[in-house]
Design an enzyme around this catalytic site. Structure first.
Site, short mmCIF file in Angstrom:
data_model
loop_
_atom_site.label_atom_id
_atom_site.label_comp_id
_atom_site.label_asym_id
_atom_site.label_seq_id
_atom_site.Cartn_x
_atom_site.Cartn_y
_atom_site.Cartn_z
N CYS A 77 0.87 -1.18 0.00
CA CYS A 77 0.00 0.00 0.00
C CYS A 77 0.90 1.23 0.00
CB CYS A 77 -0.92 0.00 1.22
SG CYS A 77 -1.97 1.48 1.33
N HIS A 154 -2.90 -4.83 -10.15
CA HIS A 154 -3.79 -3.78 -10.64
C HIS A 154 -4.15 -4.03 -12.10
CE1 HIS A 154 -3.57 -0.74 -7.35
NE2 HIS A 154 -2.46 -1.40 -7.07
N GLU A 203 -10.66 -0.32 -4.77
CA GLU A 203 -9.58 -1.04 -4.11
C GLU A 203 -10.05 -2.40 -3.60
OE1 GLU A 203 -5.95 -0.05 -1.01
OE2 GLU A 203 -7.44 1.47 -1.49
N CYS A 212 -5.23 5.93 -3.72
CA CYS A 212 -4.55 4.63 -3.70
C CYS A 212 -3.16 4.84 -4.29
CB CYS A 212 -5.34 3.59 -4.49
SG CYS A 212 -4.55 1.97 -4.57
N GLY A 215 -2.22 2.22 -6.81
CA GLY A 215 -3.04 2.45 -7.99
C GLY A 215 -2.50 3.59 -8.84
#
Length: 272
Positions: A77, A154, A203, A212, A215
């Site tokens: 993260c 992703h 998410e 994110c 992301g």
């Protein structure tokens, strides 16, 4: 039997918020998925997108374990890395399930070396081989995405207007599609110019989020891979902007703010 009171720090990166427990110099009991879900609940608990546990590590400044609000443990993260970089207050290395990353405090916020992107279908992973630069799949209005792993998986769709996509309904469909055996984070992005992207993220295990970090990294790399932008871009999320650079050494650097909101404590027995 004495009750166990646990201290926590509440933090966020552009509105992507975290409960942080520091277990580097103390032993905490193993927290169940049910306990993490209860603490993450915004009505009955403290409330967060991700739940972070810091532990000591022999080869890094700290080990960071990351749990989504549904109680599932995940690999990486980026916003959490910036938050922990702020908490540590000095250059640091952070061990995660997705690999070793490093953080550096700067005037513009916290810079995070996110490592190298991975594009092979089995590194995402996908259920079967295909070209991750132009996947021959689609869901309603979203077609031919790219896939990249930047510590976690992703899939990225480029559209004319990312705000017009019903991501609240398409996001969970794509996240749980059998094509993605570990589920997937879903990104819809629009190119503003060769230095700027707009992005919304569904998410994995969280839902729609204001920001994110991984992301933003994945989307920037996907846009660079398609030749849509330069190798240094600003990604605008609902919570604010992040700067993403893909260096000639193949490593990704993410720079942006992090904030400590407040500190508190809770009785562990209140959250079964």
């Amino acid at each position: 039997m004495a009750l166990m009171r646990v201290k926590f720090t509440k933090m966020h990166g552009l509105g992507n918020d975290f409960i942080v427990l520091d277990a580097r110099d103390k032993t905490l009991p193993v927290l169940s998925k049910e306990t993490i879900r209860a603490l993450s609940d915004r009505t009955m608990g403290i409330g967060c997108d991700q739940f972070l546990i810091l532990e000591s590590h022999a080869e890094a400044t700290v080990r960071m374990r990351i749990f989504n609000a549904d109680g599932g443990e995940v690999e990486a993260c980026g916003n959490a890395a910036r938050a922990i970089g702020l908490l540590l207050g000095e250059p640091a290395t952070i061990a995660t399930a997705g690999g070793l990353i490093s953080t550096t405090p700067q005037d513009a916020g916290i810079a995070v070396d996110m490592g190298e992107p991975r594009f092979d279908w089995d590194a995402i992973p996908l259920a079967y081989p295909m070209d991750t630069a132009a996947m021959p799949v689609g869901w309603d209005m979203l077609e031919k995405p790219l896939a990249v792993n930047v510590g976690n998986p992703h899939v990225i769709f480029f559209v004319d207007d990312c705000d017009a996509v019903p991501l609240d309904s398409l996001g969970p469909q794509i996240e749980t599609d059998p094509l993605f055996p570990h589920r997937i984070n879903v990104n819809v992005a629009s190119v503003v110019d060769r230095q700027t992207l707009r992005l919304r993220v569904w998410e994995r295990g969280v839902g729609l989020t204001r920001a994110c970090g991984t992301g933003a990294c994945a989307t920037a790399i996907a846009a660079m891979r398609r030749g849509l932008v330069e190798r240094d871009v600003t990604v605008h999320l609902p919570g604010g902007p992040l700067r993403i650079t893909w260096g000639e050494n193949n490593r990704i650097t993410m720079t942006g703010p992090a904030t400590e909101a407040f500190r508190g404590s809770f009785e562990l027995d209140d959250y079964p």
